[in-house]
Design an enzyme around this catalytic site. Structure first.
Site, PDB file in Angstrom:
ATOM      1  N   SER A   1       0.833  -1.196   0.000  1.00  0.00           N
ATOM      2  CA  SER A   1       0.000   0.000   0.000  1.00  0.00           C
ATOM      3  C   SER A   1       0.874   1.254   0.000  1.00  0.00           C
ATOM      4  CB  SER A   1      -0.965  -0.045   1.186  1.00  0.00           C
ATOM      5  OG  SER A   1      -2.001   0.888   1.039  1.00  0.00           O
TER       6      SER A   1
ATOM      7  N   ASP B   1      -0.112  -4.251  -3.813  1.00  0.00           N
ATOM      8  CA  ASP B   1      -1.303  -3.393  -3.833  1.00  0.00           C
ATOM      9  C   ASP B   1      -0.927  -1.928  -3.586  1.00  0.00           C
ATOM     10  OD1 ASP B   1      -3.843  -4.029  -4.618  1.00  0.00           O
ATOM     11  OD2 ASP B   1      -4.626  -4.413  -2.613  1.00  0.00           O
TER      12      ASP B   1
ATOM     13  N   HIS C   1      -7.598  -5.803  -0.272  1.00  0.00           N
ATOM     14  CA  HIS C   1      -6.422  -5.064   0.176  1.00  0.00           C
ATOM     15  C   HIS C   1      -5.833  -5.661   1.453  1.00  0.00           C
ATOM     16  CE1 HIS C   1      -3.779  -1.672  -0.190  1.00  0.00           C
ATOM     17  NE2 HIS C   1      -4.152  -1.097   0.941  1.00  0.00           N
TER      18      HIS C   1
END
Length: 422
Positions: A266, A289, A345
């Site tokens: 992330s 991600d 996620h």
């Protein structure tokens, strides 16, 4: 506990992309350790130990958890998953839950959870191990990607999980000398923890500017940790301000200095990209991600020369974010992108493993794919990619097809429609 949960529910709000659940973390344990939910152990040939290292007495120092191949005859205990109650407070702040409520709920549901790595276990000497620096997501911290870090260590990597002090972690700290302690005093009682909590956006503040400044600091922190590990490898004495029995001198000459990579999830994915652009000693990178908002415009101008693997979840990404990844990897065969079908996620952090099925699905801590299968795909693709670009003499090439997006529950590229809107 039910009434506490109802109160917590009322103050939950949606948040931005993060390294941990943006809704309803207090229920995520759903019985946690008591119901047998476990963070998966490493599948490689090495036993795994972990230890924490902090240098300096200010926020500018380094803080990391090292996962490493350990001697198998150790009788030490597994490390706690979340080591201090202040992390519960920081998670509560990040999730907009009253601290008193959040701390009790986290303690109740996940307070007894451990990660399957032995705390301060004896280091396994005799090899030169490649080094992987890991960067956590927004609102996360160094310990909650242990399923990934432990797997990599079990396969023969040293994994340095950085805890960032740019106010993007839900909580972190540094140790400073107590005002009333004597200068020559070196005991644990002479220092105290100075906590740094997650900084929320101020009213009217533009997010991209803040996140770009933070990602610059994050990249520098990754490079500092790289330098620190290489200093230890060269035999230089390093003072660990934490109270630990681990002997860092045993790491001398144990790092394969020609085989170093960076990995993150992330916001940590953006940190991977910025770190690659600033430090050529990172020979390749893996972005899980990735959240591309923090990445600076200048970084897209061919400043990332190293191989880069994007591993995306099916449910998190959106067109403009993926197009930024494509822009970065345009016409470069050493930059790959795959998507894990049925994943979300939260399929990358450990929360997915310590939540029950109903709670996990409802709060998007779990996708449609089994969490263990999702993390296996991610880890195996990562290992295959690392073998190729670090020139490892392993058997990870048996998973090369995953890097090409070939196999069950994985596709090449993205599931997102990138065609221009009419």
């Amino acid at each position: 506990m039910a009434s506490l949960w109802m109160r917590a529910q009322k103050v939950f709000k949606r948040s931005r992309p993060s390294g941990l659940p943006t809704e309803a973390a207090p229920e995520m344990g759903s019985g946690g350790a008591e119901k047998g939910y476990r963070i998966p152990a490493g599948k490689g040939p090495h036993s795994v130990g972990c230890t924490d290292l902090m240098t300096g007495n200010a926020a500018e120092g380094s803080f990391l958890r090292l996962y490493y191949p350990s001697c198998s005859d150790t009788d030490t205990e597994e490390a706690p998953w979340i080591p201090d109650k202040e992390y519960y407070q920081g998670l509560s702040d990040f999730l907009n839950v009253y601290r008193a409520v959040g701390e009790r709920l986290f303690q109740y549901y996940v307070g007894s959870v451990t990660c399957p790595a032995k705390s301060n276990a004896a280091f396994k000497p005799g090899e030169k191990y490649p080094l992987l620096v890991f960067s956590h997501g927004l609102g996360a911290f160094r310990t909650i990607y242990s399923a990934i870090c432990i797997e990599m260590a079990s396969q023969g990597f040293l994994v340095a999980a950085v805890e960032h002090r740019d106010e993007s972690a839900s909580a972190t700290y540094f140790c400073k000398r107590k005002a009333d302690s004597e200068p020559e005093e070196e005991s644990a009682s002479s220092v105290e923890k100075e906590w740094i909590y997650y900084r929320k956006l101020k009213a009217g503040e533009e997010e991209r500017g803040l996140r770009h400044r933070q990602v610059q600091q994050r990249a520098q922190e990754c490079i500092k940790v790289l330098n620190l590990i290489l200093k230890i490898n060269s035999g230089e004495e390093v003072t660990n301000v934490l109270n630990s029995d681990f002997d860092w001198n045993h790491l001398k000459d144990s790092v394969d200095t020609s085989r170093i990579a960076v990995m993150g999830h992330s916001f940590g994915g953006a940190t991977v990209i910025e770190s690659l652009s600033k430090e050529i000693r990172f020979r390749c990178g893996i972005a899980l991600d990735a959240w591309m908002l923090p990445v600076g415009d200048d970084t897209y101008q061919s400043s990332v020369q190293q191989p880069l693997l994007f591993i995306n979840s099916e449910k998190f990404q959106w067109a403009s974010n993926v197009l930024k990844m494509k822009k970065l990897s345009c016409n470069d065969t050493n930059k790959k992108m795959i998507t894990i079908k049925g994943s979300v996620h939260q399929s990358f952090p450990d929360f997915t493993f310590v939540s029950g099925e109903i709670i996990g699905k409802f709060f998007k801590l779990k996708g449609e794919i089994d969490p263990n299968e999702a993390i296996d795909i991610s880890n195996r693709a990562s290992l295959a990619f690392l073998q190729k670009h670090l020139s490892l003499k392993k058997d990870f090439d048996k998973w090369d097809s995953l890097v090409e997006g070939i196999g069950p529950n994985v596709i090449s590229g993205t599931n997102i429609d990138l065609s221009p809107a009419e």
